[in-house]
Design a protein around this motif. Structure first.
Motif, PDB file in Angstrom:
ATOM      1  N   GLU A 172      16.487   6.685   2.985  1.00  7.05           N
ATOM      2  CA  GLU A 172      16.867   5.318   2.056  1.00  7.05           C
ATOM      3  C   GLU A 172      15.837   4.114   2.120  1.00  7.05           C
ATOM      4  N   ALA A 173      15.462   4.064   3.693  1.00 16.05           N
ATOM      5  CA  ALA A 173      14.629   2.860   4.098  1.00 16.05           C
ATOM      6  C   ALA A 173      13.391   2.950   3.633  1.00 16.05           C
ATOM      7  N   LEU A 174      12.700   4.114   3.074  1.00 12.49           N
ATOM      8  CA  LEU A 174      11.622   4.317   2.461  1.00 12.49           C
ATOM      9  C   LEU A 174      11.429   4.184   0.924  1.00 12.49           C
ATOM     10  N   LEU A 175      12.538   5.053   0.545  1.00 11.72           N
ATOM     11  CA  LEU A 175      12.960   5.214  -0.840  1.00 11.72           C
ATOM     12  C   LEU A 175      12.862   4.001  -1.679  1.00 11.72           C
ATOM     13  N   LEU A 176      13.672   2.937  -1.061  1.00  9.93           N
ATOM     14  CA  LEU A 176      14.193   1.634  -1.934  1.00  9.93           C
ATOM     15  C   LEU A 176      12.720   0.840  -2.066  1.00  9.93           C
ATOM     16  N   PRO A 177      12.187   0.571  -1.090  1.00 12.91           N
ATOM     17  CA  PRO A 177      10.952  -0.190  -1.511  1.00 12.91           C
ATOM     18  C   PRO A 177       9.753   0.157  -2.122  1.00 12.91           C
ATOM     19  N   HIS A 178       9.758   1.741  -2.055  1.00 17.85           N
ATOM     20  CA  HIS A 178       8.711   2.480  -2.639  1.00 17.85           C
ATOM     21  C   HIS A 178       8.987   2.593  -4.346  1.00 17.85           C
ATOM     22  N   LEU A 179      10.359   2.777  -4.524  1.00 11.13           N
ATOM     23  CA  LEU A 179      10.574   2.917  -5.992  1.00 11.13           C
ATOM     24  C   LEU A 179      10.442   1.363  -6.650  1.00 11.13           C
ATOM     25  N   ARG A 180      10.765   0.347  -5.967  1.00 15.95           N
ATOM     26  CA  ARG A 180      10.414  -1.059  -6.216  1.00 15.95           C
ATOM     27  C   ARG A 180       9.197  -1.280  -6.793  1.00 15.95           C
ATOM     28  N   ALA A 181       8.363  -0.770  -6.022  1.00 10.64           N
ATOM     29  CA  ALA A 181       6.845  -1.187  -6.394  1.00 10.64           C
ATOM     30  C   ALA A 181       6.508  -0.072  -7.475  1.00 10.64           C
ATOM     31  N   VAL A 182       6.994   1.126  -7.535  1.00 13.50           N
ATOM     32  CA  VAL A 182       6.685   1.911  -8.648  1.00 13.50           C
ATOM     33  C   VAL A 182       7.232   1.277  -9.827  1.00 13.50           C
ATOM     34  N   SER A 184       8.048  -1.930 -10.683  1.00 13.37           N
ATOM     35  CA  SER A 184       7.319  -2.903 -11.239  1.00 13.37           C
ATOM     36  C   SER A 184       6.014  -2.660 -11.602  1.00 13.37           C
ATOM     37  N   GLY A 185       5.196  -1.494 -11.532  1.00 16.48           N
ATOM     38  CA  GLY A 185       3.901  -1.254 -11.831  1.00 16.48           C
ATOM     39  C   GLY A 185       3.100  -1.452 -10.771  1.00 16.48           C
ATOM     40  N   GLY A 186       3.584  -1.704  -9.484  1.00 15.86           N
ATOM     41  CA  GLY A 186       2.768  -1.994  -8.262  1.00 15.86           C
ATOM     42  C   GLY A 186       2.364  -0.779  -7.506  1.00 15.86           C
ATOM     43  N   GLY A 187       2.560   0.479  -8.112  1.00 12.98           N
ATOM     44  CA  GLY A 187       2.351   1.660  -7.160  1.00 12.98           C
ATOM     45  C   GLY A 187       2.561   2.668  -7.913  1.00 12.98           C
ATOM     46  N   GLU A 188       2.125   3.864  -7.361  1.00 12.77           N
ATOM     47  CA  GLU A 188       2.215   5.383  -8.011  1.00 12.77           C
ATOM     48  C   GLU A 188       3.214   6.179  -7.350  1.00 12.77           C
ATOM     49  N   TRP A 189       4.064   6.747  -7.912  1.00  9.65           N
ATOM     50  CA  TRP A 189       5.182   7.544  -7.224  1.00  9.65           C
ATOM     51  C   TRP A 189       4.405   8.640  -6.250  1.00  9.65           C
ATOM     52  N   LYS A 190       5.046   8.744  -4.956  1.00  6.94           N
ATOM     53  CA  LYS A 190       4.372   9.421  -4.091  1.00  6.94           C
ATOM     54  C   LYS A 190       5.747  10.247  -3.261  1.00  6.94           C
ATOM     55  N   ALA A 191       6.315  11.174  -3.731  1.00  7.22           N
ATOM     56  CA  ALA A 191       7.398  11.675  -3.137  1.00  7.22           C
ATOM     57  C   ALA A 191       7.321  11.963  -1.568  1.00  7.22           C
ATOM     58  N   ARG A 192       6.490  12.710  -1.208  1.00  8.79           N
ATOM     59  CA  ARG A 192       6.288  13.112  -0.049  1.00  8.79           C
ATOM     60  C   ARG A 192       6.276  12.154   1.133  1.00  8.79           C
ATOM     61  N   GLN A 193       6.035  10.975   0.697  1.00 10.81           N
ATOM     62  CA  GLN A 193       6.078   9.777   1.650  1.00 10.81           C
ATOM     63  C   GLN A 193       7.621   9.510   1.924  1.00 10.81           C
ATOM     64  N   VAL A 194       8.562   9.855   0.962  1.00 10.08           N
ATOM     65  CA  VAL A 194       9.833   9.183   1.317  1.00 10.08           C
ATOM     66  C   VAL A 194      10.761  10.475   1.282  1.00 10.08           C
TER      67      VAL A 194
END
Length: 683
Positions: A172-182, A184-194
């Motif tokens: 959870e601690a990694l997924l939420l900020p990562h999804l927020r960035a994705v 908003s268009g500010g990042g690329e989805w990278k499942a293995r990191q979360v």
């Protein structure tokens, strides 16, 4: 028993004995959770409140109140209240069951991907697909895992040929900020990191494989079926469609595909099925609210159109706006009432069925796929759930025609010669069972959260190296895999582990890293990565409460950025928890062996393939153990040394034995397949 009023039911909750309906959900899945977040009107972490059922014409819906805890995307903010609406539900003694529709437990926390309905409610963007529930990891951190109801969702292949990524269990601690960035268009989805590691996921949260042999709409008896081969046989079941012209987005309206779907089921030889394509139901308009009243064959009242008692209805163009535009294609299933007896067992009585098709479903599938989709939904209307056989029509992924499994399950459930006499049934599963769909179904078909992701520094995000200017210099691409190119916050410094300060833990501290959103802590019994991931901390202190007294450990720390990027491993430090006696010497050498001499763990069980409700004898065959902890994979556990246990449902379970000798612990796991009682044989 009086039937029907909707409250959202999960596929696992269909155990009620009275009238209930069931359906399936067909979707074109997003490529990954990042795409699902971008297509959603809102993505929020929210806590479920009370649920209640509302009738809508011939259907039932469950509405659940939610309080927003954290916003990932969309207009909702922390503290907002909202209503999430899903098809299916129950009232009094009955209801309507929709496989793929999520079930929300009061007080539980969920990550929701939502579509805003014009009437103010929120709909899951793809039913249970992609929705996640919070659970506590074995290391104490928070995980977000798929819902069990996702097994009721039927994903169709994407027309763009992209193979969708499997929804798994995430930190959870990694997924939420990562999804927020994705989102908003500010990042690329990278499942293995979360992704969560498999050893973090609790045993009871592991998704079990579907039932062996034939799969039905409910997870436990009584299973639903039309009452063929009984004194109250329904005779010819007429399948109608509405409105005139059928699917407005498809040339021909999908009517030929519906006829083909009916013919597909009627092509199965030696059954008592009697489905009939009755064509257009002239003048019928599906009500979008309120409740009709119709009577079941046993005298109960249900909120549905009385014209369809003993019949079926396929409604095209989603007239009530219950299917979000995009991934969801259709949902449908049977209304069922109080049980009847067939073949010596109790079965819920199917009395009618409904299928609702999305307004633009034809734009996402081929004509053949459209027919198979309708046949699959009609199969749910016959009481069948999702098969584990990947070539089956009732497999959760579209699109297949009928295979041997579909046919033999139909012949078993609706035999052409009537039920066999039940007094000859023996109480054990005999090896002469002729339903030979490999009773030991492998669990690889299910959406499981057990993907093992090791925290090695060589698994680097591929984004920065995926450049279109790749040169043809063959032997030189290997430098892109070195951990030194990994983006992320600075590697933590000043790592220090306590040396005997505590008897019940080792405390690890470190200096803060610039830009870090948190830290992961690792340990090993030797100074040699890759170590074992121990937990997450948002600060610069972490306690290892699992440390064995006197055992020296090496500890590492990695920093995590807000975009889920990871730093390298810190310089390690040794630490240990002290014995109750004086402080042990803190030599930086690991103990010669991880277990005491003669200390090992193992167990056996009998019978090898038990059936539902049969007692299973588990026998500890370990050496040197003085304590035992068993978990049976169905939520049950015991500390007995040689326990006896019985399973209430058929399926494949993971049994784990953890033993201790006062200083150390060991554990081992084995799988056990539980079969249903077989009441008769098929020729």
């Amino acid at each position: 028993m009086v039937l029907l009023c909707p409250r959202r039911l999960s596929i696992v909750a269909a155990l009620i004995l009275a009238a209930v309906t069931a359906t399936a959900t067909s979707i074109v899945p997003p490529e990954n959770l990042g795409e699902l977040a971008r297509m959603s009107d809102a993505v929020v972490l929210a806590q479920a409140g009370a649920s209640y059922s509302v009738p809508a014409g011939p259907l039932l819906f469950t509405q659940t109140t939610f309080r927003v805890m954290e916003t990932v995307a969309g207009p909702l903010v922390t503290g907002d209240r909202m209503i999430v609406r899903v098809p299916g539900g129950e009232i009094d003694d009955g209801g309507w069951l929709v496989p793929g529709a999520p079930h929300f437990d009061p007080g539980q926390v969920y990550l929701l991907f939502l579509h805003h309905k014009e009437t103010g409610q929120w709909l899951p963007e793809a039913m249970a697909y992609g929705l996640l529930r919070r659970l506590t990891a074995r290391d104490g951190s928070s995980l977000l895992a798929p819902l069990p109801e996702v097994a009721g969702v039927e994903p169709f292949p994407r027309l763009d040929g992209i193979l969708p990524e499997k929804v798994e269990t995430y930190r959870e601690a990694l997924l939420l900020p990562h999804l927020r960035a994705v989102a908003s268009g500010g990042g690329e989805w990278k499942a293995r990191q979360v992704l969560a590691r498999s050893d973090q996921v609790p045993f009871e949260a592991q998704v079990q494989s579907p039932p062996s042999a034939c799969a039905y709409m409910s997870s436990s008896p009584p299973y639903p079926r039309w009452p063929y081969n009984t004194v109250d046989s329904p005779g010819r079941v007429e399948i109608y469609y509405s409105p005139s012209g059928g699917d407005a987005s498809l040339s021909g309206g999908g009517i030929a595909q519906l006829q083909g779907a009916v013919d597909m089921w009627m092509s199965i030889a030696n059954t008592s099925l009697n489905l009939y394509d009755a064509g257009l139901k002239s003048g019928y308009t599906m009500a979008c609210s309120g409740s009709g009243s119709c009577t079941t064959p046993d005298g109960h009242h249900i909120p549905c159109a009385s014209d369809f008692m003993g019949a079926g209805m396929v409604v095209f163009n989603d007239p009530c706006g219950e299917v979000p535009a995009g991934p969801e294609l259709a949902f449908g299933g049977p209304w069922f009432s109080s049980p009847h007896t067939f073949d010596g067992a109790s079965w819920s009585t199917i009395v009618s069925q409904f299928v609702v098709v999305a307004e633009d479903a034809s734009s996402h599938v081929t004509l053949t796929g459209y027919k198979d989709m309708l046949a699959h939904e009609l199969g749910h209307g016959l009481g069948f759930g999702h098969s584990s056989e990947s070539t089956s029509l009732m497999y959760y992924l579209c699109c297949n025609g009928l295979n041997a499994d579909d046919k033999i399950c139909t012949q078993y459930t609706y035999p052409g010669t009537g039920p066999t006499s039940t007094p000859t049934v023996t109480p054990t599963i005999t090896p002469t069972r002729t339903i030979t769909q490999t009773p030991t179904i492998t669990p690889t078909r299910t959406i499981t959260p057990t993907r093992t992701i090791t925290p090695t520094p060589t698994v680097t995000p591929t984004g920065p190296t995926r450049t279109p200017t790749r040169t043809p210099s063959g032997p030189t691409p290997t430098p892109t895999r070195t951990p030194t190119t990994m983006p992320g916050p600075p590697t933590p410094t000043g790592v220090s582990a306590s040396d005997g300060t505590f008897t019940d833990r080792v405390r690890v501290t470190w200096n803060p890293s610039s830009g870090a959103a948190g830290y992961w802590i690792y340990r090993n019994t030797v100074n040699n990565p890759p170590p074992t991931e121990m937990g997450f901390s948002s600060g610069t202190t972490s306690d290892d409460g699992t440390a064995v007294q006197g055992q020296v450990y090496w500890y590492w720390v990695r920093a995590i950025g807000g975009d889920a990027s990871l730093s390298g491993y810190s310089t390690p430090d040794t630490g240990f928890a002290s014995l109750a006696a004086p402080t042990p010497t803190a030599t930086p050498t690991a103990t010669p062996t991880r277990t005491s001499p003669g200390f090992n763990v193992s167990f056996s069980y009998a019978p090898a393939t038990p059936y539902v409700a049969q007692t299973v004898q588990f026998t500890d065959t370990s050496s040197g153990a003085s304590s035992w902890q068993w978990t049976f994979g169905d939520g049950s556990s015991t500390t007995s040394r040689n326990p006896i246990h019985a399973y209430a449902k058929r399926g494949t379970y993971t049994v784990t034995l953890r033993v201790g000798n006062g200083a150390q612990n060991l554990q081992t796991s084995r799988t056990i397949t539980v079969e249903a009682r077989v009441k008769r044989r098929l020729s």
